[in-house]
Motif scaffolding. Structure first.
Motif, PDB file in Angstrom:
ATOM      1  N   GLY A   2      34.912 -20.332  15.985  1.00 59.37           N
ATOM      2  CA  GLY A   2      35.420 -21.115  17.109  1.00 59.37           C
ATOM      3  C   GLY A   2      34.333 -21.453  18.109  1.00 59.37           C
ATOM      4  N   ASP A   3      33.185 -20.819  17.997  1.00 61.01           N
ATOM      5  CA  ASP A   3      32.096 -21.004  18.961  1.00 61.01           C
ATOM      6  C   ASP A   3      30.862 -21.681  18.388  1.00 61.01           C
ATOM      7  OD1 ASP A   3      33.519 -19.741  20.996  1.00 61.01           O
ATOM      8  OD2 ASP A   3      32.745 -17.764  20.471  1.00 61.01           O
ATOM      9  N   ASP A   4      30.822 -21.866  17.089  1.00 65.24           N
ATOM     10  CA  ASP A   4      29.597 -22.331  16.448  1.00 65.24           C
ATOM     11  C   ASP A   4      29.663 -23.807  16.067  1.00 65.24           C
ATOM     12  OD1 ASP A   4      28.418 -19.798  16.567  1.00 65.24           O
ATOM     13  OD2 ASP A   4      29.376 -19.202  14.685  1.00 65.24           O
ATOM     14  N   ILE A   5      28.484 -24.395  15.938  1.00 67.13           N
ATOM     15  CA  ILE A   5      28.328 -25.740  15.379  1.00 67.13           C
ATOM     16  C   ILE A   5      27.534 -25.562  14.098  1.00 67.13           C
ATOM     17  CG2 ILE A   5      27.414 -28.063  15.697  1.00 67.13           C
ATOM     18  CD1 ILE A   5      27.524 -27.551  18.750  1.00 67.13           C
ATOM     19  N   TRP A   6      28.118 -25.980  12.991  1.00 68.67           N
ATOM     20  CA  TRP A   6      27.449 -25.865  11.698  1.00 68.67           C
ATOM     21  C   TRP A   6      26.563 -27.073  11.488  1.00 68.67           C
ATOM     22  CZ3 TRP A   6      31.032 -23.809   7.254  1.00 68.67           C
ATOM     23  CH2 TRP A   6      31.621 -22.617   7.652  1.00 68.67           C
ATOM     24  N   SER A   7      25.339 -26.849  11.068  1.00 70.74           N
ATOM     25  CA  SER A   7      24.451 -27.971  10.751  1.00 70.74           C
ATOM     26  C   SER A   7      24.992 -28.702   9.530  1.00 70.74           C
ATOM     27  CB  SER A   7      23.030 -27.475  10.470  1.00 70.74           C
ATOM     28  OG  SER A   7      22.978 -26.810   9.218  1.00 70.74           O
ATOM     29  N   LEU A   8      24.618 -29.961   9.397  1.00 71.18           N
ATOM     30  CA  LEU A   8      25.056 -30.726   8.234  1.00 71.18           C
ATOM     31  C   LEU A   8      24.503 -30.113   6.952  1.00 71.18           C
ATOM     32  CD1 LEU A   8      24.791 -34.360   9.622  1.00 71.18           C
ATOM     33  CD2 LEU A   8      26.694 -32.742   9.758  1.00 71.18           C
ATOM     34  N   GLU A   9      23.283 -29.604   7.014  1.00 70.23           N
ATOM     35  CA  GLU A   9      22.677 -28.943   5.859  1.00 70.23           C
ATOM     36  C   GLU A   9      23.481 -27.705   5.465  1.00 70.23           C
ATOM     37  OE1 GLU A   9      18.679 -26.373   4.921  1.00 70.23           O
ATOM     38  OE2 GLU A   9      18.460 -28.160   6.176  1.00 70.23           O
ATOM     39  N   HIS A  10      23.870 -26.909   6.461  1.00 75.44           N
ATOM     40  CA  HIS A  10      24.669 -25.710   6.190  1.00 75.44           C
ATOM     41  C   HIS A  10      26.011 -26.094   5.567  1.00 75.44           C
ATOM     42  CE1 HIS A  10      26.097 -21.607   6.599  1.00 75.44           C
ATOM     43  NE2 HIS A  10      27.197 -22.079   7.166  1.00 75.44           N
ATOM     44  N   CYS A  11      26.628 -27.153   6.091  1.00 78.02           N
ATOM     45  CA  CYS A  11      27.907 -27.622   5.545  1.00 78.02           C
ATOM     46  C   CYS A  11      27.762 -27.994   4.074  1.00 78.02           C
ATOM     47  CB  CYS A  11      28.424 -28.823   6.331  1.00 78.02           C
ATOM     48  SG  CYS A  11      28.975 -28.415   7.992  1.00 78.02           S
ATOM     49  N   ARG A  12      26.691 -28.664   3.746  1.00 74.61           N
ATOM     50  CA  ARG A  12      26.471 -29.066   2.352  1.00 74.61           C
ATOM     51  C   ARG A  12      26.200 -27.843   1.470  1.00 74.61           C
ATOM     52  NH1 ARG A  12      23.939 -33.668   5.196  1.00 74.61           N
ATOM     53  NH2 ARG A  12      25.413 -35.389   4.872  1.00 74.61           N
ATOM     54  N   LEU A  13      25.452 -26.882   1.997  1.00 77.46           N
ATOM     55  CA  LEU A  13      25.208 -25.652   1.240  1.00 77.46           C
ATOM     56  C   LEU A  13      26.507 -24.882   1.009  1.00 77.46           C
ATOM     57  CD1 LEU A  13      21.910 -24.358   2.886  1.00 77.46           C
ATOM     58  CD2 LEU A  13      22.197 -25.249   0.564  1.00 77.46           C
ATOM     59  N   ARG A  14      27.422 -24.965   1.950  1.00 77.23           N
ATOM     60  CA  ARG A  14      28.710 -24.266   1.841  1.00 77.23           C
ATOM     61  C   ARG A  14      29.740 -25.106   1.096  1.00 77.23           C
ATOM     62  NH1 ARG A  14      28.574 -20.150   1.084  1.00 77.23           N
ATOM     63  NH2 ARG A  14      30.548 -19.494   1.951  1.00 77.23           N
ATOM     64  N   GLN A  15      29.311 -26.247   0.566  1.00 76.29           N
ATOM     65  CA  GLN A  15      30.110 -27.145  -0.266  1.00 76.29           C
ATOM     66  C   GLN A  15      31.311 -27.748   0.471  1.00 76.29           C
ATOM     67  OE1 GLN A  15      30.976 -24.731  -3.711  1.00 76.29           O
ATOM     68  NE2 GLN A  15      28.886 -24.886  -4.456  1.00 76.29           N
ATOM     69  N   ILE A  16      31.091 -28.085   1.750  1.00 82.81           N
ATOM     70  CA  ILE A  16      32.092 -28.852   2.489  1.00 82.81           C
ATOM     71  C   ILE A  16      32.096 -30.254   1.879  1.00 82.81           C
ATOM     72  CG2 ILE A  16      32.760 -29.752   4.762  1.00 82.81           C
ATOM     73  CD1 ILE A  16      32.748 -26.668   4.595  1.00 82.81           C
ATOM     74  N   PRO A  17      33.269 -30.817   1.579  1.00 83.70           N
ATOM     75  CA  PRO A  17      33.294 -32.167   0.994  1.00 83.70           C
ATOM     76  C   PRO A  17      32.594 -33.189   1.897  1.00 83.70           C
ATOM     77  CG  PRO A  17      35.456 -31.142   0.833  1.00 83.70           C
ATOM     78  CD  PRO A  17      34.605 -30.239   1.694  1.00 83.70           C
ATOM     79  N   GLU A  18      31.850 -34.075   1.277  1.00 81.43           N
ATOM     80  CA  GLU A  18      31.067 -35.069   2.021  1.00 81.43           C
ATOM     81  C   GLU A  18      31.952 -35.920   2.930  1.00 81.43           C
ATOM     82  OE1 GLU A  18      27.562 -36.280   3.390  1.00 81.43           O
ATOM     83  OE2 GLU A  18      27.731 -34.817   1.766  1.00 81.43           O
ATOM     84  N   GLU A  19      33.182 -36.228   2.481  1.00 84.02           N
ATOM     85  CA  GLU A  19      34.067 -37.018   3.352  1.00 84.02           C
ATOM     86  C   GLU A  19      34.436 -36.255   4.618  1.00 84.02           C
ATOM     87  OE1 GLU A  19      36.119 -35.647  -0.149  1.00 84.02           O
ATOM     88  OE2 GLU A  19      34.255 -36.733  -0.267  1.00 84.02           O
ATOM     89  N   TRP A  20      34.571 -34.944   4.510  1.00 87.19           N
ATOM     90  CA  TRP A  20      34.859 -34.125   5.687  1.00 87.19           C
ATOM     91  C   TRP A  20      33.651 -34.121   6.624  1.00 87.19           C
ATOM     92  CZ3 TRP A  20      37.813 -28.966   4.505  1.00 87.19           C
ATOM     93  CH2 TRP A  20      38.975 -29.244   3.783  1.00 87.19           C
ATOM     94  N   ILE A  21      32.466 -34.032   6.049  1.00 89.15           N
ATOM     95  CA  ILE A  21      31.243 -34.031   6.859  1.00 89.15           C
ATOM     96  C   ILE A  21      31.161 -35.328   7.646  1.00 89.15           C
ATOM     97  CG2 ILE A  21      28.718 -34.076   6.761  1.00 89.15           C
ATOM     98  CD1 ILE A  21      28.938 -32.114   4.361  1.00 89.15           C
ATOM     99  N   GLU A  22      31.408 -36.447   6.975  1.00 87.53           N
ATOM    100  CA  GLU A  22      31.372 -37.740   7.664  1.00 87.53           C
ATOM    101  C   GLU A  22      32.432 -37.817   8.761  1.00 87.53           C
ATOM    102  OE1 GLU A  22      31.437 -41.035   4.924  1.00 87.53           O
ATOM    103  OE2 GLU A  22      29.990 -40.034   3.616  1.00 87.53           O
TER     104      GLU A  22
END
Length: 106
Positions: free
Chosen positions: A15-35
């Motif tokens: 609830g307090d953090d901002i995930w980097s886009l690189e971290h999101c991709r490493l954690r396999q967040i779907p690209e559409e969610w990242i966008e």
């Protein structure tokens, strides 16, 4: 995204953090969610909670995804009543904790 993956990612949110886009991709967040969820955030300097840190260094701007937003997206993916839980939460951290608790009870 399968249920187990969504549960694992939800447990990583605070609830307090901002995930980097690189971290999101490493954690396999779907690209559409990242966008959809990514944004550029600016530090505020009146209170420490408004300040963005990268490691121990202060930064003025940071592009990423707030983990509270990701937690809500994951909650919806899991079929949780996210809007109802959000309306009863006093802070970002309490919202994420409530989502994690609700996911565990499913």
């Amino acid at each position: 995204m399968n249920r187990l993956r969504a549960l694992v990612l939800l447990q990583e949110c605070t609830g307090d953090d901002i995930w980097s886009l690189e971290h999101c991709r490493l954690r396999q967040i779907p690209e559409e969610w990242i966008e959809e969820l990514s944004d550029c955030f600016e530090s505020g300097f009146e209170h420490d909670l408004q300040t963005i840190y990268v490691g121990e260094r202060i930064t003025n701007q940071y592009r990423g995804i707030r983990d509270v937003d990701l937690a809500q997206k994951l909650g919806r993916q899991l079929g949780l009543p996210v809007d109802q839980i959000a309306s009863q939460s006093a802070s970002r951290r309490s919202l994420v904790t409530a989502l994690q608790d609700a996911a565990e009870e499913m």
